[in-house]
Motif scaffolding. Structure first.
Motif, short mmCIF file in Angstrom:
data_model
loop_
_atom_site.label_atom_id
_atom_site.label_comp_id
_atom_site.label_asym_id
_atom_site.label_seq_id
_atom_site.Cartn_x
_atom_site.Cartn_y
_atom_site.Cartn_z
N SER A 17 -8.26 14.39 -0.86
CA SER A 17 -7.31 13.38 -0.42
C SER A 17 -6.23 13.26 -1.50
N THR A 18 -5.16 12.58 -1.18
CA THR A 18 -4.09 12.38 -2.15
C THR A 18 -4.61 11.60 -3.36
N ARG A 33 2.94 11.65 -3.32
CA ARG A 33 3.55 11.39 -2.02
C ARG A 33 5.07 11.48 -2.07
N TYR A 36 6.14 15.07 -2.21
CA TYR A 36 5.87 15.68 -0.91
C TYR A 36 6.94 15.27 0.11
N CYS A 37 7.34 14.01 0.09
CA CYS A 37 8.37 13.54 1.03
C CYS A 37 9.72 14.18 0.76
N LYS A 49 -1.72 18.08 7.35
CA LYS A 49 -1.61 16.71 7.82
C LYS A 49 -2.68 16.50 8.89
N PRO A 51 -4.95 14.37 11.83
CA PRO A 51 -4.55 13.55 12.99
C PRO A 51 -4.37 12.07 12.66
N ASN A 52 -5.05 11.58 11.62
CA ASN A 52 -4.90 10.17 11.25
C ASN A 52 -3.74 9.97 10.27
N ARG A 53 -2.87 10.98 10.14
CA ARG A 53 -1.65 10.96 9.34
C ARG A 53 -1.90 11.04 7.84
N ARG A 54 -3.12 11.26 7.43
CA ARG A 54 -3.41 11.43 6.00
C ARG A 54 -3.21 12.89 5.63
N LEU A 55 -3.04 13.12 4.35
CA LEU A 55 -2.83 14.48 3.85
C LEU A 55 -4.12 15.00 3.22
#
Length: 69
Positions: A17-18, A33, A36-37, A49, A51-55
């Protein structure tokens, strides 16, 4: 009559996880983050990415960063 209780276990994903990646790199998760953005990656690392929008970052992220230098 006996009842059996099945314990639902979350599938283990091969990655970090991040927050876990930040802890290994001794950074704040927000630093990862932000980069990454801005660039779509954290230096040479590209996450998946979920499905729950986590990386989910590669499990061998530290080795990849060390090899890129």
């Amino acid at each position: 009559m006996t009842t059996t209780h099945l314990v639902a276990t979350a599938p283990t994903l091969p990655g970090l996880s991040t927050e876990e990646l930040a802890a290994q790199l001794t950074l704040r998760p927000q630093s990862i983050r932000k980069r990454y953005c801005k660039t779509g990656a954290y230096y040479c690392l590209r996450p998946v990415k979920l499905p729950n929008r986590r990386l989910m970052w590669p499990a061998d992220a530290i080795e990849q960063l060390a090899g890129a230098q």
